[in-house]
Write a protein that holds these residues in place. Structure first.
Motif, mmCIF file in Angstrom:
data_model
loop_
_atom_site.group_PDB
_atom_site.id
_atom_site.type_symbol
_atom_site.label_atom_id
_atom_site.label_comp_id
_atom_site.label_asym_id
_atom_site.label_seq_id
_atom_site.Cartn_x
_atom_site.Cartn_y
_atom_site.Cartn_z
ATOM 1 N N GLU A 35 0.792 -1.233 0.000
ATOM 2 C CA GLU A 35 0.000 0.000 0.000
ATOM 3 C C GLU A 35 0.827 1.288 0.000
ATOM 4 O O GLU A 35 0.344 2.318 -0.454
ATOM 5 C CB GLU A 35 -0.933 0.005 1.222
ATOM 6 C CG GLU A 35 -1.942 -1.112 1.229
ATOM 7 C CD GLU A 35 -2.920 -1.021 0.081
ATOM 8 O OE1 GLU A 35 -3.362 0.101 -0.255
ATOM 9 O OE2 GLU A 35 -3.252 -2.075 -0.503
ATOM 10 N N ILE A 36 2.023 1.268 0.523
ATOM 11 C CA ILE A 36 2.853 2.468 0.646
ATOM 12 C C ILE A 36 4.067 2.313 -0.267
ATOM 13 O O ILE A 36 4.931 1.473 -0.019
ATOM 14 C CB ILE A 36 3.321 2.690 2.109
ATOM 15 C CG1 ILE A 36 2.142 2.690 3.069
ATOM 16 C CG2 ILE A 36 4.154 3.954 2.230
ATOM 17 C CD1 ILE A 36 1.239 3.892 2.997
ATOM 18 N N PRO A 37 4.169 3.123 -1.315
ATOM 19 C CA PRO A 37 5.247 2.961 -2.291
ATOM 20 C C PRO A 37 6.658 3.157 -1.725
ATOM 21 O O PRO A 37 7.607 2.609 -2.262
ATOM 22 C CB PRO A 37 4.956 4.032 -3.345
ATOM 23 C CG PRO A 37 3.620 4.562 -3.059
ATOM 24 C CD PRO A 37 3.237 4.175 -1.680
ATOM 25 N N MET A 38 6.804 3.920 -0.659
ATOM 26 C CA MET A 38 8.148 4.195 -0.142
ATOM 27 C C MET A 38 8.740 3.023 0.643
ATOM 28 O O MET A 38 9.916 3.022 0.949
ATOM 29 C CB MET A 38 8.143 5.452 0.713
ATOM 30 C CG MET A 38 7.391 5.343 2.008
ATOM 31 S SD MET A 38 7.351 6.902 2.863
ATOM 32 C CE MET A 38 8.232 6.481 4.336
ATOM 33 N N VAL A 62 5.592 5.574 8.738
ATOM 34 C CA VAL A 62 4.244 5.065 8.452
ATOM 35 C C VAL A 62 3.567 4.615 9.740
ATOM 36 O O VAL A 62 2.387 4.911 9.973
ATOM 37 C CB VAL A 62 4.300 3.916 7.421
ATOM 38 C CG1 VAL A 62 2.942 3.254 7.256
ATOM 39 C CG2 VAL A 62 4.816 4.434 6.091
ATOM 40 N N TYR A 63 4.308 3.939 10.603
ATOM 41 C CA TYR A 63 3.763 3.489 11.885
ATOM 42 C C TYR A 63 3.252 4.681 12.693
ATOM 43 O O TYR A 63 2.160 4.639 13.260
ATOM 44 C CB TYR A 63 4.841 2.734 12.671
ATOM 45 C CG TYR A 63 4.378 2.270 14.034
ATOM 46 C CD1 TYR A 63 3.752 1.039 14.177
ATOM 47 C CD2 TYR A 63 4.567 3.049 15.164
ATOM 48 C CE1 TYR A 63 3.321 0.598 15.417
ATOM 49 C CE2 TYR A 63 4.138 2.626 16.410
ATOM 50 C CZ TYR A 63 3.517 1.402 16.530
ATOM 51 O OH TYR A 63 3.088 0.978 17.755
ATOM 52 N N LYS A 72 -5.803 7.043 8.356
ATOM 53 C CA LYS A 72 -6.121 5.915 7.485
ATOM 54 C C LYS A 72 -4.959 5.772 6.510
ATOM 55 O O LYS A 72 -4.199 6.710 6.281
ATOM 56 C CB LYS A 72 -7.417 6.170 6.708
ATOM 57 C CG LYS A 72 -8.615 6.384 7.587
ATOM 58 C CD LYS A 72 -9.038 5.096 8.219
ATOM 59 C CE LYS A 72 -10.329 5.335 8.999
ATOM 60 N NZ LYS A 72 -10.600 4.298 9.933
ATOM 61 N N LEU A 73 -4.817 4.608 5.900
ATOM 62 C CA LEU A 73 -3.689 4.365 5.002
ATOM 63 C C LEU A 73 -3.677 5.330 3.821
ATOM 64 O O LEU A 73 -2.619 5.819 3.424
ATOM 65 C CB LEU A 73 -3.726 2.917 4.516
ATOM 66 C CG LEU A 73 -2.414 2.176 4.497
ATOM 67 C CD1 LEU A 73 -1.593 2.406 5.732
ATOM 68 C CD2 LEU A 73 -2.608 0.715 4.258
ATOM 69 N N GLN A 74 -4.835 5.629 3.287
ATOM 70 C CA GLN A 74 -4.923 6.557 2.160
ATOM 71 C C GLN A 74 -4.453 7.946 2.586
ATOM 72 O O GLN A 74 -3.723 8.621 1.853
ATOM 73 C CB GLN A 74 -6.352 6.614 1.630
ATOM 74 C CG GLN A 74 -6.504 7.488 0.408
ATOM 75 C CD GLN A 74 -7.939 7.464 -0.116
ATOM 76 O OE1 GLN A 74 -8.805 6.833 0.460
ATOM 77 N NE2 GLN A 74 -8.173 8.162 -1.206
ATOM 78 N N ALA A 75 -4.843 8.392 3.764
ATOM 79 C CA ALA A 75 -4.425 9.700 4.268
ATOM 80 C C ALA A 75 -2.925 9.711 4.549
ATOM 81 O O ALA A 75 -2.244 10.718 4.307
ATOM 82 C CB ALA A 75 -5.200 10.061 5.524
ATOM 83 N N ALA A 76 -2.406 8.605 5.039
ATOM 84 C CA ALA A 76 -0.966 8.508 5.302
ATOM 85 C C ALA A 76 -0.183 8.604 3.991
ATOM 86 O O ALA A 76 0.836 9.299 3.913
ATOM 87 C CB ALA A 76 -0.643 7.209 6.020
#
Length: 114
Positions: A35-38, A62-63, A72-76
């Motif tokens: 979910e997180i490209p980095m 991210v944590y 939320k993951l999208q907001a992160a």
């Protein structure tokens, strides 16, 4: 020339070690990778993940956003895309404050024991 014993000599960490550092499950780390490209750890021929210090710092950021601040993951993802520097610095400050809090708790325990 003296040996520098303070320097961390380990180059790569396993997914199990990273999960233990952050007290999260290995499946959570694998999900965040998708979910997180980095978050992109190096993988061996057998698809064994190898995390560097840089990868671990990204995961800590991210944590902080998801678990500590409640994003939320999208907001992160959006926060990291738009203001990566701010998110990184806040994560480092928060990590330092948590360490200080834990040290103070330990001191209080010792003083209560006396």
């Amino acid at each position: 020339m003296a040996l520098n014993t303070d320097k961390n000599l380990k180059l790569y960490y396993s997914i199990k070690e990273v999960a233990a550092m952050l007290n999260v499950s290995e499946s959570m780390l694998r999900f965040w990778e998708k979910e997180i490209p980095m978050i992109k750890p190096k993988t061996t021929g057998n698809n064994v993940r190898q995390y560097t210090e840089s990868d671990i710092e990204n995961i800590k950021t991210v944590y902080n956003l998801v678990k500590v601040r409640g994003f939320k993951l999208q907001a992160a993802r959006k926060m990291l895309r738009e203001n990566r520097q701010g998110a990184d610095s806040k994560a480092r400050v928060l990590e330092g404050l948590i360490k200080v809090r834990d040290e103070l708790k330990e001191l209080k325990k010792r003083l209560d024991y006396l």
